[in-house]
Write a protein that holds these residues in place. Structure first.
Motif, PDB file in Angstrom:
ATOM      1  N   THR A 135      56.376  82.263  64.180  1.00 35.14           N
ATOM      2  CA  THR A 135      57.804  81.960  64.228  1.00 35.14           C
ATOM      3  C   THR A 135      58.038  80.460  64.003  1.00 35.14           C
ATOM      4  OG1 THR A 135      57.742  81.740  66.641  1.00 35.14           O
ATOM      5  CG2 THR A 135      58.279  83.909  65.747  1.00 35.14           C
ATOM      6  N   LYS A 136      59.316  80.100  63.904  1.00 35.11           N
ATOM      7  CA  LYS A 136      59.691  78.710  63.648  1.00 35.11           C
ATOM      8  C   LYS A 136      59.147  77.777  64.726  1.00 35.11           C
ATOM      9  CE  LYS A 136      64.139  79.966  61.549  1.00 35.11           C
ATOM     10  NZ  LYS A 136      65.613  79.840  61.697  1.00 35.11           N
ATOM     11  N   LYS A 137      58.817  76.569  64.303  1.00 37.83           N
ATOM     12  CA  LYS A 137      58.327  75.550  65.233  1.00 37.83           C
ATOM     13  C   LYS A 137      59.400  74.484  65.452  1.00 37.83           C
ATOM     14  CE  LYS A 137      53.447  75.966  63.985  1.00 37.83           C
ATOM     15  NZ  LYS A 137      53.597  77.125  63.070  1.00 37.83           N
ATOM     16  N   PRO A 138      59.437  73.881  66.632  1.00 37.25           N
ATOM     17  CA  PRO A 138      60.380  72.776  66.870  1.00 37.25           C
ATOM     18  C   PRO A 138      60.065  71.591  65.966  1.00 37.25           C
ATOM     19  CG  PRO A 138      59.455  73.595  68.935  1.00 37.25           C
ATOM     20  CD  PRO A 138      58.657  74.216  67.836  1.00 37.25           C
ATOM     21  N   THR A 139      61.094  70.882  65.562  1.00 32.17           N
ATOM     22  CA  THR A 139      60.941  69.689  64.739  1.00 32.17           C
ATOM     23  C   THR A 139      61.343  68.450  65.530  1.00 32.17           C
ATOM     24  OG1 THR A 139      63.186  69.941  63.876  1.00 32.17           O
ATOM     25  CG2 THR A 139      61.394  70.962  62.622  1.00 32.17           C
ATOM     26  N   GLN A 140      60.824  67.309  65.120  1.00 34.94           N
ATOM     27  CA  GLN A 140      61.216  66.063  65.780  1.00 34.94           C
ATOM     28  C   GLN A 140      62.611  65.629  65.332  1.00 34.94           C
ATOM     29  OE1 GLN A 140      58.248  62.992  65.754  1.00 34.94           O
ATOM     30  NE2 GLN A 140      59.767  61.365  65.973  1.00 34.94           N
ATOM     31  N   LYS A 141      62.896  65.812  64.061  1.00 31.02           N
ATOM     32  CA  LYS A 141      64.203  65.460  63.518  1.00 31.02           C
ATOM     33  C   LYS A 141      65.232  66.502  63.934  1.00 31.02           C
ATOM     34  CE  LYS A 141      66.571  64.707  59.111  1.00 31.02           C
ATOM     35  NZ  LYS A 141      66.432  64.719  57.625  1.00 31.02           N
ATOM     36  N   LEU A 142      66.409  66.055  64.317  1.00 25.47           N
ATOM     37  CA  LEU A 142      67.476  66.978  64.683  1.00 25.47           C
ATOM     38  C   LEU A 142      67.951  67.729  63.441  1.00 25.47           C
ATOM     39  CD1 LEU A 142      69.452  68.074  66.824  1.00 25.47           C
ATOM     40  CD2 LEU A 142      71.020  66.220  66.167  1.00 25.47           C
ATOM     41  N   GLN A 143      67.873  69.044  63.478  1.00 22.67           N
ATOM     42  CA  GLN A 143      68.330  69.866  62.364  1.00 22.67           C
ATOM     43  C   GLN A 143      68.719  71.252  62.881  1.00 22.67           C
ATOM     44  OE1 GLN A 143      64.634  69.585  60.065  1.00 22.67           O
ATOM     45  NE2 GLN A 143      64.328  71.777  60.378  1.00 22.67           N
ATOM     46  N   GLY A 144      69.475  71.962  62.071  1.00 22.15           N
ATOM     47  CA  GLY A 144      69.907  73.289  62.484  1.00 22.15           C
ATOM     48  C   GLY A 144      70.556  74.040  61.348  1.00 22.15           C
ATOM     49  N   GLU A 145      70.945  75.265  61.633  1.00 22.80           N
ATOM     50  CA  GLU A 145      71.646  76.101  60.666  1.00 22.80           C
ATOM     51  C   GLU A 145      72.480  77.140  61.393  1.00 22.80           C
ATOM     52  OE1 GLU A 145      69.089  78.860  58.384  1.00 22.80           O
ATOM     53  OE2 GLU A 145      67.428  77.921  59.462  1.00 22.80           O
ATOM     54  N   VAL A 146      73.552  77.540  60.727  1.00 25.04           N
ATOM     55  CA  VAL A 146      74.421  78.605  61.227  1.00 25.04           C
ATOM     56  C   VAL A 146      74.586  79.615  60.103  1.00 25.04           C
ATOM     57  CG1 VAL A 146      76.679  79.185  62.169  1.00 25.04           C
ATOM     58  CG2 VAL A 146      75.632  76.979  62.723  1.00 25.04           C
ATOM     59  N   ASN A 147      74.459  80.892  60.438  1.00 22.76           N
ATOM     60  CA  ASN A 147      74.469  81.946  59.431  1.00 22.76           C
ATOM     61  C   ASN A 147      75.482  83.020  59.791  1.00 22.76           C
ATOM     62  OD1 ASN A 147      71.287  81.515  60.429  1.00 22.76           O
ATOM     63  ND2 ASN A 147      71.773  80.773  58.390  1.00 22.76           N
ATOM     64  N   PHE A 148      76.213  83.466  58.770  1.00 20.76           N
ATOM     65  CA  PHE A 148      77.166  84.561  58.939  1.00 20.76           C
ATOM     66  C   PHE A 148      76.847  85.642  57.898  1.00 20.76           C
ATOM     67  CE2 PHE A 148      79.300  80.652  60.176  1.00 20.76           C
ATOM     68  CZ  PHE A 148      79.782  80.974  61.438  1.00 20.76           C
ATOM     69  N   GLY A 149      76.902  86.897  58.322  1.00 16.08           N
ATOM     70  CA  GLY A 149      76.654  87.990  57.404  1.00 16.08           C
ATOM     71  C   GLY A 149      77.628  89.122  57.594  1.00 16.08           C
ATOM     72  N   LEU A 150      78.090  89.689  56.489  1.00 12.02           N
ATOM     73  CA  LEU A 150      78.950  90.873  56.490  1.00 12.02           C
ATOM     74  C   LEU A 150      78.423  91.851  55.453  1.00 12.02           C
ATOM     75  CD1 LEU A 150      82.517  89.243  56.565  1.00 12.02           C
ATOM     76  CD2 LEU A 150      81.341  90.367  58.482  1.00 12.02           C
ATOM     77  N   GLY A 151      78.609  93.142  55.721  1.00 13.85           N
ATOM     78  CA  GLY A 151      78.158  94.146  54.775  1.00 13.85           C
ATOM     79  C   GLY A 151      78.881  95.460  54.954  1.00 13.85           C
ATOM     80  N   SER A 152      78.564  96.398  54.080  1.00 12.86           N
ATOM     81  CA  SER A 152      79.164  97.719  54.145  1.00 12.86           C
ATOM     82  C   SER A 152      78.897  98.379  55.492  1.00 12.86           C
ATOM     83  CB  SER A 152      78.596  98.602  53.033  1.00 12.86           C
ATOM     84  OG  SER A 152      78.843  98.055  51.762  1.00 12.86           O
TER      85      SER A 152
END
Length: 659
Positions: A135-152
């Motif tokens: 799985t993802k590992k922590p980073t020293q640099k501050l970073q992030g993401e936000v995800n939105f999904g829609l479907g049938s």
């Protein structure tokens, strides 16, 4: 999309209802490495469809709208292993409603190693293959993401990840929430409607529940990495999964909830000396709670029954790495303890009164201890890797009427590769590995399936041979394998509708092909296919010699067009031959071949904002991907077991923000 020189030798994955976007940069003789799994994996948490759509050796078993299972070269259940960050994960359900791959989200994954064959001595029970998920590992640099999904069909998801820290400490937290209505097949039938058309009245959904959601799923992952000194690191991690009201239309029950927890504490010391490179000590613990019931079915209108299953897995692993004159040596100790149990009870709908109905799976402990070692050495263009593992396993039930079982095993393998020149490479591997019976196979009486306390452990002896071509114009790889299974654990008839497990001998062999053709800097064609056969060798109780779970010839071809730096459009066809080599004695059915078409455009507005629009099964094809086998308790509306149709036309969008 990466430049063509980095495009993987594999299939380009088309995001679908149950798929994630992944990239496959390397396929070795013993494994396939999948990287960047978390990138834009926002269509669904389910991992099984993504793997089966991208790795030729993997097929999917459709169980529901989510939480589907995988086969590696026709092998499943305990014949393959699943690890998450070094933690061996097991499902609790005897009917595979919560397979190990369902307890981790695709969006949380950084890399997957798909082991193909008996070539992993570090993990208990990797007999015919397995997954090593990182799985993802922590980073020293501050970073992030936000995800939105829609479907049938009302699919929606929101997820977020943030990571950051300083020189000595780094942290990560990731969370998601998703849900979906019931998907519709190509004929427009929902899961409940498929049940209504194919299952007995008692197993159909009550009218008031025919349109309920197919599932809801919440997950959180948290990690803290601490640099204790310059060469010592402490890693703490936790992953929690909470899934509710998952519908299993062709099973007798649905999952009321499915809760899992994965914990890990890891301590690593590196650069100990010029020879002693590093040491790693890890303690892990995972548990799953899975009650499945009939509350939504007609049989549960007055009083519904529940089968409540629990399992836990804890272990301790020590690994030491050495290096001397180009020779790499890994020596380790591995110990684990699994518990598994189940009980049945009924609940009165009107009063809520609960009535015990007995034990469905006696509380059982499986304890394993092992010593393992691996050696790797290169001699110019020739490379050799070899491994050995010695296992001692004790399986103990609480029920005094049942006896304990002890097993010992020596597992070993050798893998060689030779670079013919700069573009051509050949590889050859031999391996032998085993797996012990589990509590479900040894002890329970579940519906019409009875355990067998006298089962022997299964051994897989396998040879793998392959060839790889890689140049500026194309990449091509072909892998063949021949697997000899001694004392293979398989179901047999004891009465017209009753079964028990027995040991038989069997063989599985096949070929897997992957290639990429770089037509221009913008256009790439990716192709992949797999073919395998399985045969029973010596069982007088198995008249049909075809082995179950062996999918027919299947393949993909994808056309990819890259534009405007990082934006890509893809058109793909997925196809399967007729499924005619079946084990009719075990309930498998002949299935028609199929072909579907998918399309997707992923547009990068900026380096921090991506938008994806796609459609899968463009022509709304009605088809069945996975067959039946009596070790799954499925519904039958007549002569044939009920199989689930795959989703029909599915339209989806994703919006991703990074910072």
């Amino acid at each position: 999309m990466l430049h063509k020189k980095f495009i993987p030798l594999s299939l380009v994955v088309i995001a679908s209802l149950n798929a994630a976007e992944v990239e496959l940069p390397e396929i070795g003789i013993e494994s396939t490495i999948i990287t960047e799994v978390s990138q834009k994996a926002q269509t669904s948490a389910d991992l099984a469809k993504a793997l089966s759509s991208s790795v030729p050796s993997i097929d999917m078993n459709r169980r529901s709208g989510i939480a589907n299972d995988i086969y590696i070269r026709g092998q499943k259940r305990d014949n393959i292993s699943v690890e998450v960050d070094g933690t061996k994960v097991c499902g609790a359900c005897v009917n595979r409603m919560d397979p190990p791959v369902s307890h981790i989200l695709a969006s949380q994954i950084d890399e997957i190693e798909v082991i193909e064959g008996p070539y992993d001595v570090e993990t208990f029970g990797t007999m015919s293959g397995g997954l090593k998920i990182t799985t993802k590992k922590p980073t020293q640099k501050l970073q992030g993401e936000v995800n939105f999904g829609l479907g049938s069909w009302g699919y929606k998801k929101v997820g977020a990840t943030i990571s950051g820290g300083e020189d000595k400490i780094r942290a990560l937290i990731s969370a998601s929430n998703e849900s979906s209505g019931q998907y519709e097949d190509g004929d427009g039938n929902t899961l409940a409607q498929q049940t209504k058309l194919k299952a007995p009245l008692a197993n159909q959904f009550q009218t008031q529940y025919e349109n309920i959601d197919a599932y809801t799923k919440k997950s959180v992952m948290a990690k803290i990495f601490v640099d204790v000194t310059d060469d010592q690191e402490l890693r703490l991690s936790y992953t929690g999964n909470r899934s509710d009201d998952i519908l299993y239309a062709n099973s007798k029950m649905d999952a009321a909830y499915d809760d899992s927890n994965i914990y890990s504490v890891e301590y690593a010391i590196k650069d100990i000396s010029d020879i002693y490179k590093d040491v790693n000590l890890q303690y892990y613990y995972s548990d799953v709670e899975h009650p499945m019931d009939t509350r939504y079915r007609n049989s549960g209108a007055v009083s519904y029954s529940t089968n409540h299953l629990k399992t836990s897995m804890q272990g301790l692993k020590l690994k030491n790495n050495f290096e001397l004159d180009g020779l790499k040596l890994l020596v380790g100790l591995d110990g684990s303890r699994r518990t598994w149990e189940g009980e049945k009870y009924s609940t009165n709908v009107a009063t809520g009164a609960v009535t015990p109905m007995g034990i469905s799976l006696t509380h059982t402990e499986t304890k394993n201890s092992a010593l393992f070692a691996k050696i790797e050495k290169s001699f110019g263009d020739f490379k050799v890797e070899t491994g050995v593992r010695v296992d001692d396993t004790e399986i103990t039930p609480d029920d005094a009427t049942k006896h304990s079982n002890s097993y010992n095993a020596l597992n070993a393998n050798i893998i060689t590769s030779y670079n013919l020149d700069k573009e051509n490479k050949i590889f050859l591997g031999f391996g032998s590995s085993s797996r012990v019976p589990d509590a479900r196979e040894l002890y329970p009486v579940v519906d019409n399936i009875t355990g067998n306390q006298e089962l022997k452990q299964t051994k897989n002896r396998e040879v793998d041979l392959g060839y790889e071509l890689k140049n500026n114009l194309m990449e091509f790889k072909v892998k063949t394998f021949y697997s000899m299974l001694d004392d293979y654990i398989y179901l047999k008839h004891t009465a017209p509708s009753a079964y028990t497990f027995e040991n038989i001998d069997a063989t599985v062999y096949g070929v897997e092909v992957s290639s990429s053709y770089f037509a221009t800097d913008e256009i790439t064609i990716d192709m992949g296919a797999s073919y395998k056969k399985g045969k029973k060798e010596d069982s007088a109780t198995q008249p049909d010699k075809d082995l179950a779970d062996i999918a027919p010839l299947r393949g993909n071809i994808a056309l990819n067009y890259e534009y405007m730096n990082k934006s890509v459009a893809t058109l793909e066809m997925q196809a399967s031959d007729n499924w005619s080599d079946i084990d009719s004695n075990s309930g498998e059915q002949e299935l028609s071949g199929w072909a579907i078409f998918n399309a997707k455009v992923k547009h990068a507005f900026t380096k921090n904002v991506d938008f994806t629009l796609g459609v899968n099964n463009m022509f709304d094809k009605t088809y069945v991907q996975s067959n039946s086998y009596v070790d799954l308790i499925l519904l039958s509306g007549g002569a044939n077991t009920m199989l689930l149709n795959e989703p029909g036309r599915y339209i989806y969008t994703n919006l991703d923000f990074k910072f």
